[in-house]
Write a protein that holds these residues in place. Structure first.
Motif, PDB file in Angstrom:
ATOM      1  N   GLY A 176      -3.161   4.774  -7.454  1.00 35.87           N
ATOM      2  CA  GLY A 176      -2.357   3.283  -6.246  1.00 35.87           C
ATOM      3  C   GLY A 176      -0.884   3.224  -7.252  1.00 35.87           C
ATOM      4  O   GLY A 176      -0.920   3.659  -8.206  1.00 35.87           O
ATOM      5  N   TRP A 177      -0.605   2.608  -6.694  1.00 29.91           N
ATOM      6  CA  TRP A 177       0.723   2.765  -6.654  1.00 29.91           C
ATOM      7  C   TRP A 177       0.923   1.195  -7.665  1.00 29.91           C
ATOM      8  O   TRP A 177       0.038   0.197  -7.923  1.00 29.91           O
ATOM      9  CB  TRP A 177       1.483   1.843  -6.394  1.00 29.91           C
ATOM     10  CG  TRP A 177       2.537   3.735  -5.389  1.00 29.91           C
ATOM     11  CD1 TRP A 177       2.869   4.410  -5.167  1.00 29.91           C
ATOM     12  CD2 TRP A 177       1.528   3.620  -4.188  1.00 29.91           C
ATOM     13  NE1 TRP A 177       2.962   5.272  -4.454  1.00 29.91           N
ATOM     14  CE2 TRP A 177       1.711   5.156  -3.402  1.00 29.91           C
ATOM     15  CE3 TRP A 177      -0.048   3.380  -3.578  1.00 29.91           C
ATOM     16  CZ2 TRP A 177       1.391   5.865  -2.500  1.00 29.91           C
ATOM     17  CZ3 TRP A 177      -0.709   4.519  -2.269  1.00 29.91           C
ATOM     18  CH2 TRP A 177      -0.158   4.948  -1.860  1.00 29.91           C
ATOM     19  N   TRP A 178       2.053   0.969  -8.351  1.00 33.22           N
ATOM     20  CA  TRP A 178       1.590  -0.255 -10.009  1.00 33.22           C
ATOM     21  C   TRP A 178       1.406  -1.414  -9.374  1.00 33.22           C
ATOM     22  O   TRP A 178       1.663  -2.272  -9.005  1.00 33.22           O
ATOM     23  CB  TRP A 178       4.027  -0.477 -10.232  1.00 33.22           C
ATOM     24  CG  TRP A 178       3.432  -0.885 -11.452  1.00 33.22           C
ATOM     25  CD1 TRP A 178       4.169  -1.993 -11.397  1.00 33.22           C
ATOM     26  CD2 TRP A 178       3.019  -1.803 -12.896  1.00 33.22           C
ATOM     27  NE1 TRP A 178       4.416  -3.519 -12.225  1.00 33.22           N
ATOM     28  CE2 TRP A 178       3.416  -2.554 -13.219  1.00 33.22           C
ATOM     29  CE3 TRP A 178       1.561  -0.934 -13.738  1.00 33.22           C
ATOM     30  CZ2 TRP A 178       2.677  -3.314 -14.520  1.00 33.22           C
ATOM     31  CZ3 TRP A 178       1.539  -1.418 -14.669  1.00 33.22           C
ATOM     32  CH2 TRP A 178       1.800  -2.669 -15.217  1.00 33.22           C
ATOM     33  N   ASN A 179       2.400  -1.683  -7.377  1.00 32.21           N
ATOM     34  CA  ASN A 179       3.273  -3.341  -7.321  1.00 32.21           C
ATOM     35  C   ASN A 179       2.018  -3.285  -5.802  1.00 32.21           C
ATOM     36  O   ASN A 179       2.843  -3.531  -5.281  1.00 32.21           O
ATOM     37  CB  ASN A 179       4.131  -3.272  -6.506  1.00 32.21           C
ATOM     38  CG  ASN A 179       4.920  -3.621  -8.365  1.00 32.21           C
ATOM     39  OD1 ASN A 179       4.707  -4.086  -8.986  1.00 32.21           O
ATOM     40  ND2 ASN A 179       6.118  -3.412  -8.056  1.00 32.21           N
ATOM     41  N   ASP A 180       1.212  -2.369  -5.692  1.00 37.08           N
ATOM     42  CA  ASP A 180       0.562  -1.814  -4.311  1.00 37.08           C
ATOM     43  C   ASP A 180      -0.463  -3.069  -4.297  1.00 37.08           C
ATOM     44  O   ASP A 180      -1.020  -3.824  -4.993  1.00 37.08           O
ATOM     45  CB  ASP A 180      -0.599  -0.987  -4.356  1.00 37.08           C
ATOM     46  CG  ASP A 180      -1.220  -0.424  -2.892  1.00 37.08           C
ATOM     47  OD1 ASP A 180      -0.607  -0.011  -2.177  1.00 37.08           O
ATOM     48  OD2 ASP A 180      -1.905  -1.332  -2.749  1.00 37.08           O
ATOM     49  N   GLU A 181      -0.283  -3.793  -3.079  1.00 33.45           N
ATOM     50  CA  GLU A 181      -0.038  -5.518  -2.844  1.00 33.45           C
ATOM     51  C   GLU A 181      -2.152  -5.509  -2.816  1.00 33.45           C
ATOM     52  O   GLU A 181      -2.913  -6.250  -2.429  1.00 33.45           O
ATOM     53  CB  GLU A 181      -0.429  -5.497  -1.702  1.00 33.45           C
ATOM     54  CG  GLU A 181       1.768  -6.094  -1.486  1.00 33.45           C
ATOM     55  CD  GLU A 181       1.740  -6.536  -0.437  1.00 33.45           C
ATOM     56  OE1 GLU A 181       1.092  -6.712   1.074  1.00 33.45           O
ATOM     57  OE2 GLU A 181       3.119  -7.418  -0.391  1.00 33.45           O
ATOM     58  N   VAL A 182      -3.103  -4.622  -2.041  1.00 26.71           N
ATOM     59  CA  VAL A 182      -4.130  -3.866  -1.691  1.00 26.71           C
ATOM     60  C   VAL A 182      -4.915  -2.999  -3.457  1.00 26.71           C
ATOM     61  O   VAL A 182      -5.796  -3.690  -3.327  1.00 26.71           O
ATOM     62  CB  VAL A 182      -4.707  -3.389  -0.647  1.00 26.71           C
ATOM     63  CG1 VAL A 182      -6.064  -3.129  -0.779  1.00 26.71           C
ATOM     64  CG2 VAL A 182      -3.936  -3.815   0.350  1.00 26.71           C
ATOM     65  N   GLU A 183      -4.607  -2.014  -3.746  1.00 27.60           N
ATOM     66  CA  GLU A 183      -4.915  -1.816  -4.681  1.00 27.60           C
ATOM     67  C   GLU A 183      -3.735  -1.373  -6.233  1.00 27.60           C
ATOM     68  O   GLU A 183      -3.545  -0.261  -6.285  1.00 27.60           O
ATOM     69  CB  GLU A 183      -5.484  -0.138  -4.428  1.00 27.60           C
ATOM     70  CG  GLU A 183      -6.970  -0.468  -4.087  1.00 27.60           C
ATOM     71  CD  GLU A 183      -8.070  -1.250  -4.495  1.00 27.60           C
ATOM     72  OE1 GLU A 183      -7.769  -0.653  -6.025  1.00 27.60           O
ATOM     73  OE2 GLU A 183      -8.997  -1.708  -4.444  1.00 27.60           O
ATOM     74  N   PRO A 184      -3.503  -2.233  -6.926  1.00 27.35           N
ATOM     75  CA  PRO A 184      -2.964  -2.347  -7.814  1.00 27.35           C
ATOM     76  C   PRO A 184      -2.556  -1.140  -9.665  1.00 27.35           C
ATOM     77  O   PRO A 184      -4.367  -1.049  -8.939  1.00 27.35           O
ATOM     78  CB  PRO A 184      -2.201  -3.380  -8.463  1.00 27.35           C
ATOM     79  CG  PRO A 184      -3.483  -4.293  -8.013  1.00 27.35           C
ATOM     80  CD  PRO A 184      -3.672  -3.593  -6.674  1.00 27.35           C
TER      81      PRO A 184
END
Length: 276
Positions: A152-160
């Motif tokens: 996932g992405w660094w700043n993902d709100e669900v799965e950082p």
């Protein structure tokens, strides 16, 4: 040792069979020892294949069901080399139409595997569920672990990204006594400081791109794609890492229109290195 990693965007591409053929031609020409692929999809409605039809398949996940249009299986039918291979489902995609997974192909057979979730989310129907797959093989008498992941992405709100990477390192900890080559789509940009790339580099990992004597610019995404909507800059987000300081002869972007046909929304990375 010659390696390729590619997010294939399986069965989401226009002219998909033609592009699988182009990927097969590239692999046949380059003769890779190892190929890691992400977003390796199959239609959930397709019939399952009998084990006798799967060739040199290694069941890293005993519960995995390989279906007739499994992207890796279709690709293998077009390869000149009889690769050993494994595929594991990670989550469903496109509202349940697809099983999305990870695949590894290798000239040499596998003799062990490690598989586990790295996301907090573990519901198969949730598209942010993530796993890491690693298989053990040998190359010229040297044992090596081949790991594959799509993060996932660094700043993902669900799965950082950060806790996913921490869990990946925990999962691979028992393998660390031997060389590990970690290939995949890491969804973190090398040029952005104090985010995922720097976090990975603070640990044991070495980026084969930076180790390479001969390399290009390394960018594998150059336009707006799913997950990077509105992107206008070339991004380096697909990598081949090592847990050792290896001699890396060459790192090249592949399947970008100049070094092989464009077959996916990502370009690939090909690396030539020595394990010892």
């Amino acid at each position: 040792m010659k390696l390729l990693t590619l997010n294939v965007h399986g069965w989401h591409e226009e002219n998909q069979l033609e592009k699988i053929g182009q990927l097969a031609d590239f692999i046949n020409n380059e003769q890779f020892d190892v190929i890691a692929m992400q977003e390796v999809n199959q239609r959930a409605a397709e019939p399952p294949l009998e084990p006798s039809h799967l060739g040199h398949y290694f069941a890293a996940d005993a519960d995995a069901v390989i279906r007739a249009d499994n992207y890796a299986y279709v690709l293998l039918s077009r390869l000149q080399e009889n690769y050993h291979w494994t595929w594991v489902p990670v989550h469903s995609a496109a509202r349940g139409r697809f099983d999305e997974g990870l695949a590894i192909l290798s000239r040499a057979p596998f003799n062990d595997a490690v598989l586990g979730h790295v996301s907090t989310q573990r519901i198969y129907e949730h598209y942010k569920t993530r796993k890491v797959l690693a298989v053990r093989t040998e190359h010229e008498g040297q044992a090596v672990w081949l790991a594959n992941g799509h993060f996932g992405w660094w700043n993902d709100e669900v799965e950082p990204f950060r806790p996913q990477w921490d869990r990946a390192e925990e999962l691979l900890a028992p393998c660390q006594q031997e060389p590990i080559l970690f290939l995949g789509d890491f969804n973190n940009v090398a040029e952005i400081r104090e985010e995922g790339y720097d976090y990975m580099m603070k640990h044991i990992w070495k980026d084969t791109y930076t180790l390479a004597v001969d390399k290009d610019k390394g960018h594998t995404v150059t336009k707006s794609i799913a997950g990077w909507e509105g992107n206008e800059h070339p991004l380096r987000i697909d990598y081949i890492y090592s847990n050792r300081e290896l001699q890396v002869e060459r790192s090249r972007v592949a399947l970008n229109g100049s070094n092989g046909a464009v077959v996916s929304d990502h370009f690939g990375v090909m690396v030539e290195l020595k394990l010892s």
